[in-house]
Each structure stands twice: as structure tokens, then as C-alpha cells.
Design an enzyme around this catalytic site. Structure first.
Site, PDB file in Angstrom:
ATOM      1  N   SER A 104     -11.306  -4.569   1.908  1.00  0.00           N
ATOM      2  CA  SER A 104     -11.887  -3.450   2.652  1.00  0.00           C
ATOM      3  C   SER A 104     -12.716  -2.599   1.695  1.00  0.00           C
ATOM      4  O   SER A 104     -12.312  -2.371   0.554  1.00  0.00           O
ATOM      5  CB  SER A 104     -10.753  -2.610   3.246  1.00  0.00           C
ATOM      6  OG  SER A 104     -11.292  -1.591   4.041  1.00  0.00           O
ATOM      7  N   ALA A 105     -13.880  -2.120   2.193  1.00  0.00           N
ATOM      8  CA  ALA A 105     -14.798  -1.378   1.310  1.00  0.00           C
ATOM      9  C   ALA A 105     -14.311   0.035   0.997  1.00  0.00           C
ATOM     10  O   ALA A 105     -14.537   0.545  -0.097  1.00  0.00           O
ATOM     11  CB  ALA A 105     -16.186  -1.303   1.962  1.00  0.00           C
ATOM     12  N   HIS A 106     -13.616   0.654   1.966  1.00  0.00           N
ATOM     13  CA  HIS A 106     -13.365   2.096   1.782  1.00  0.00           C
ATOM     14  C   HIS A 106     -12.237   2.433   0.812  1.00  0.00           C
ATOM     15  O   HIS A 106     -11.980   3.599   0.542  1.00  0.00           O
ATOM     16  CB  HIS A 106     -13.173   2.802   3.133  1.00  0.00           C
ATOM     17  CG  HIS A 106     -11.912   2.514   3.879  1.00  0.00           C
ATOM     18  ND1 HIS A 106     -10.853   3.379   3.874  1.00  0.00           N
ATOM     19  CD2 HIS A 106     -11.553   1.487   4.689  1.00  0.00           C
ATOM     20  CE1 HIS A 106      -9.891   2.892   4.666  1.00  0.00           C
ATOM     21  NE2 HIS A 106     -10.305   1.745   5.167  1.00  0.00           N
ATOM     22  N   CYS A 140      -1.761   5.051   7.773  1.00  0.00           N
ATOM     23  CA  CYS A 140      -2.043   4.275   8.976  1.00  0.00           C
ATOM     24  C   CYS A 140      -0.959   4.525  10.020  1.00  0.00           C
ATOM     25  O   CYS A 140      -1.166   4.329  11.197  1.00  0.00           O
ATOM     26  CB  CYS A 140      -2.076   2.784   8.668  1.00  0.00           C
ATOM     27  SG  CYS A 140      -3.124   2.385   7.293  1.00  0.00           S
ATOM     28  N   GLN A 186      -5.505  -3.429  -1.272  1.00  0.00           N
ATOM     29  CA  GLN A 186      -5.199  -2.425  -2.296  1.00  0.00           C
ATOM     30  C   GLN A 186      -5.443  -2.960  -3.714  1.00  0.00           C
ATOM     31  O   GLN A 186      -5.328  -2.202  -4.685  1.00  0.00           O
ATOM     32  CB  GLN A 186      -3.734  -1.959  -2.173  1.00  0.00           C
ATOM     33  CG  GLN A 186      -3.426  -1.225  -0.875  1.00  0.00           C
ATOM     34  CD  GLN A 186      -4.067   0.157  -0.793  1.00  0.00           C
ATOM     35  OE1 GLN A 186      -4.485   0.731  -1.804  1.00  0.00           O
ATOM     36  NE2 GLN A 186      -4.170   0.707   0.402  1.00  0.00           N
ATOM     37  N   ASN A 246       0.798  -1.233   0.000  1.00  0.00           N
ATOM     38  CA  ASN A 246       0.000   0.000   0.000  1.00  0.00           C
ATOM     39  C   ASN A 246       0.829   1.281   0.000  1.00  0.00           C
ATOM     40  O   ASN A 246       0.335   2.330  -0.362  1.00  0.00           O
ATOM     41  CB  ASN A 246      -0.939   0.018   1.207  1.00  0.00           C
ATOM     42  CG  ASN A 246      -0.247  -0.328   2.508  1.00  0.00           C
ATOM     43  OD1 ASN A 246       0.407  -1.362   2.614  1.00  0.00           O
ATOM     44  ND2 ASN A 246      -0.376   0.525   3.495  1.00  0.00           N
ATOM     45  N   THR A 304     -24.237  -7.916  15.699  1.00  0.00           N
ATOM     46  CA  THR A 304     -25.337  -7.580  14.786  1.00  0.00           C
ATOM     47  C   THR A 304     -24.792  -7.096  13.447  1.00  0.00           C
ATOM     48  O   THR A 304     -23.811  -6.358  13.407  1.00  0.00           O
ATOM     49  CB  THR A 304     -26.202  -6.471  15.437  1.00  0.00           C
ATOM     50  OG1 THR A 304     -26.593  -6.931  16.728  1.00  0.00           O
ATOM     51  CG2 THR A 304     -27.436  -6.155  14.601  1.00  0.00           C
TER      52      THR A 304
HETATM   53  N1  PMP Z   1      -4.155  -3.552   4.735  1.00  0.00           N
HETATM   54  C1  PMP Z   1      -3.735  -2.688   3.808  1.00  0.00           C
HETATM   55  C2  PMP Z   1      -2.819  -3.160   2.738  1.00  0.00           C
HETATM   56  C3  PMP Z   1      -4.164  -1.356   3.845  1.00  0.00           C
HETATM   57  O1  PMP Z   1      -3.753  -0.504   2.904  1.00  0.00           O
HETATM   58  C4  PMP Z   1      -5.037  -0.944   4.868  1.00  0.00           C
HETATM   59  C5  PMP Z   1      -5.509   0.494   4.962  1.00  0.00           C
HETATM   60  N2  PMP Z   1      -4.478   1.428   4.914  1.00  0.00           N
HETATM   61  C6  PMP Z   1      -5.449  -1.880   5.819  1.00  0.00           C
HETATM   62  C7  PMP Z   1      -4.989  -3.184   5.708  1.00  0.00           C
HETATM   63  C8  PMP Z   1      -6.415  -1.515   6.914  1.00  0.00           C
HETATM   64  O2  PMP Z   1      -7.685  -1.350   6.367  1.00  0.00           O
HETATM   65  P1  PMP Z   1      -8.965  -0.984   7.245  1.00  0.00           P
HETATM   66  O3  PMP Z   1      -8.944   0.500   7.391  1.00  0.00           O
HETATM   67  O4  PMP Z   1     -10.143  -1.459   6.452  1.00  0.00           O
HETATM   68  O5  PMP Z   1      -8.842  -1.694   8.543  1.00  0.00           O
END
Ligand code: PMP
Length: 357
Positions: free
Chosen positions: A166-168, A294, A146, A118, A204
Site C-alpha cells: 500500500s502506498a500510504h 482500521c 507494513q 500492524n 481507468t
Molecule cells: N494490511 C495491513 C497489514 C494494514 O496495516 C493495512 C492498513 N491499516 C491494510 C492492510 C489496509 O490498507 P489499505 O488502507 O491500503 O487498504
């Protein structure tokens, strides 16, 4: 605003906003309930499950919804608590930190290698890794956070036992993710105390979030977004890379343009601090990140850049530009109107400081 931080998170797609807004009124009921609104909510959840399964060539029964990629990663690592857990140094902290705590020496082992990183976008040779892993009766996981929407994914061809999503990162909401668990492989629930997800994850259902994820998946499938990344986005990314190298003295690339995701560009600027560059760009309405979002707030250099370059100065002077579907040529132009001046200013200050020392 020129947004170039899509790898950290992406804005909600208009169809996601619409779907979630409708869902708040129509599908709010507890999806595990036997009453009609509960059934209707569950049907929508199953729609999303089928969309993800279709997109990655899996069975719907092999998809478990989670709160995001971090939980999906943690869940897999916990399943192998006490076992040998092997990861690449480029993994996300949600893999590295949990493996550090939970790894032991029992067999079979778990190998967790992301398909692409990432922070720098670099591809890892997971096909070679999974082959070896399965020969020894061990298990393979890949964090595909990614990758979703950026490349086509055939989970069967990749021969993975577990995979994280991951959705976002694809225009869906934060707080929703998924874990692919191949039928028949070991699995230990992370959240216990509920029968949801066939007892594989209690709590839930986040119906509205999962519906938002579904709308983002539908967009991904309908627009075949991986084709847009492979063409338009790759051209923009490579153009920015060329211009940075050509117009900014002391610049270098941490991303190998021929062996990386098409939307990520990580570059370093000699004698200029990443955080300062980020703030100056921010003041011009250009949004980027330093290494991994992160890990921001953390003053340690990025573990990924340290693993790749072994040079703390290169890591501290790095910026990640990550492109999304909305970026255009104009965005690259705007970056290049201001970035050379910002770097020049920072390099001059840095020289003055050095002389004074
Ligand atoms: N794994 C990777 C490779 C990511 O890029 C990210 C987000 N930066 C995550 C895990 C964590 O994702 P989430 O915010 O959905 O916990």
C-alpha cells in the site's frame, strides 16, 4: 504535533505532493488511450511499476496496481474462493473477513501470513511456512503492507506467490496499492470489465495516485529508508519502551522488542482505558492509536491483542505508538512529559469507580 500513528497512515512526502501536483497538469489523460497524452501517462505508470519491482526484486509484469492493501488482499483470497484458505489470527480484517466467507475445502490451498503485524509489529516465521506450503503444492501470500520501506524485501528469497503493498504507509497517497502475483500462479481478477493491467484489473488507471506512489518509492530507494528504521527509529522506539516500563506503574509491553518491526510499540496500562489515553494524549497534541486504526469505532477488543494475550483488559488498555521518518528524540521526551500523569489520573479514577461499585 507529535505524530506517532505512522502505521495507520503517513503524511504525504513533499516530493509526492510535488509529483502529484505536476501530474494533475501533465498526466491527466486516460493512460489506456492511444493518443500521445495517454502514452505519456502510461509511461509514468510503468515507471512506478519498475520502481516497485526493483525494490522487491520482482519482474514488472508481476505487479498489478490496486486501490490499496485491502483490495490486494481481497483479490488473492477471491482467487482461491472455495479452496482451503489458512490465515494467521494476526491478519488484517481484509484477509480474515474475506477468508471466513470464501474458504472451502478444494485443493490446492492458500496460506496467507503477514511478515509482521500492524498492531504489535510482531514478526511471523513466514520462511518456514512458505517452505512447507510449496512442498505440498499449495500457494503462499503475504501482506507486506507494513514491511515496505521498513525492511529490505526480496520477494524471490521469501518464495512468495502473492504479496500485498500500500502506498500510504510510505508517504504516498491513500487509495493506491499493489499486488505482486508471481508469473504463472492462479489469478482471478477482482474488478472485471476492462482490459487494464493486462485484463487483471479493470477500471481507468489512477495515474496521479500511481505517480504519487512512484515518488514515494523513489524516496524509499534513494534514502534506503530501511537503514534509518533499523538505526534511528529503532533507538527512539526502544527508548520510549524503556521509559514507559521504568516510569509508569502498571505498564507492560505487547511488542517483543527483539522480534518486531523497529517502528511499532504497543503497550498496555493497567486500569486505564486505551480510548481515554488516546484522547488525553490528543489534547496534548500527541497522536497515537488504540490497537488498529482500521478497527477503531469498533468497541470489540483488538483481535490481534486477544489472539496474543487472551486478556480483554490488556487489549482494552493498549496504545500503539508507531514511528516514522520524521520523529525525533524530542517526540519521545514530549510523550514522557505527559503520559505518566495521564495514566496516573486514569488509574485513580478507575480505582474510585471500582471502590464505588
Ligand atoms: N494490511 C495491513 C497489514 C494494514 O496495516 C493495512 C492498513 N491499516 C491494510 C492492510 C489496509 O490498507 P489499505 O488502507 O491500503 O487498504
Amino acid at each position: 504535533m507529535v505524530y506517532l500513528d505512522y502505521a495507520a497512515t503517513s503524511p504525504l512526502l513533499p516530493e509526492v505532493i510535488k509529483a502529484m501536483h505536476e501530474a494533475e497538469q501533465k498526466f491527466f489523460a486516460n493512460a489506456s488511450a492511444l493518443h500521445t497524452p495517454g502514452h505519456l501517462a502510461m509511461n509514468k505508470i510503468e515507471e512506478t511499476r519498475s520502481l516497485l519491482a526493483k525494490l522487491i526484486n520482482a519482474e514488472p509484469s508481476e505487479i498489478i496496481f490496486t486501490s490499496g492493501a485491502s483490495e490486494s488482499n481481497n483479490t488473492v483470497i477471491r482467487t482461491f474462493e472455495g479452496h482451503k484458505i489458512v490465515t494467521s489470527p494476526l491478519e488484517h480484517h481484509s484477509i480474515i473477513e474475506s477468508a471466513k466467507v470464501l474458504s472451502g475445502d478444494k485443493e490446492p490451498a492458500l496460506y496467507s501470513y503477514m511478515l509482521a503485524n500492524n498492531e504489535i509489529g510482531e514478526f511471523l516465521p513466514i520462511d518456514k511456512i512458505t517452505k512447507k506450503v510449496h512442498k505440498n503444492g499449495d500457494f503462499a501470500h503475504s501482506d507486506l503492507t507494513q514491511i515496505l520501506g521498513k525492511l529490505t524485501i526480496d520477494i524471490k528469497a521469501l518464495d512468495l506467490d502473492y504479496a500485498t503493498f500500500s502506498a500510504h504507509k510510505i508517504g504516498g497517497p491513500v487509495g493506491v496499492g499493489a499486488l505482486y502475483v508471481k508469473n504463472g500462479v492462479p489469478f482471478k481478477p477482482f474488478i472485471i470489465g476492462g482490459n487494464q493491467e493486462k485484463k487483471r484489473r479493470g477500471t481507468t488507471y489512477n495515474t496521479i495516485g500511481i505517480i504519487g506512489f512512484g515518488a514515494a518509492l523513489k524516496h524509499t530507494i534513494d534514502h534506503e529508508t530501511w537503514k534509518i528504521y533499523d538505526t534511528k527509529i529503532r533507538v527512539l522506539r526502544n527508548k520510549l519502551a524503556r521509559r514507559i516500563l521504568g516510569e509508569i506503574p502498571g505498564s507492560s509491553l505487547n511488542t517483543d522488542l527483539d522480534n518486531s518491526l523497529p517502528n511499532i510499540l504497543n503497550a498496555s496500562f493497567e486500569a486505564a482505558e486505551g480510548e481515554s489515553i488516546q484522547l488525553y494524549l490528543d489534547a496534548e497534541g500527541i497522536i497515537v492509536s488504540t490497537g488498529s486504526a482500521c478497527a477503531s469505532g469498533d468497541i470489540k477488543p483488538s483481535h490481534v491483542l486477544m489472539a496474543k494475550t487472551g486478556d480483554a483488559e490488556v487489549a482494552h488498555s493498549s496504545i500503539r505508538f508507531s514511528f516514522g521518518l520524521n520523529n525525533t528524540e524530542k517526540d519521545v521526551e514530549k510523550v514522557m512529559q505527559v503520559l505518566p500523569k495521564i495514566i496516573d489520573r486514569l488509574q485513580k479514577i478507575s480505582t474510585i469507580e471500582r471502590k464505588q461499585k
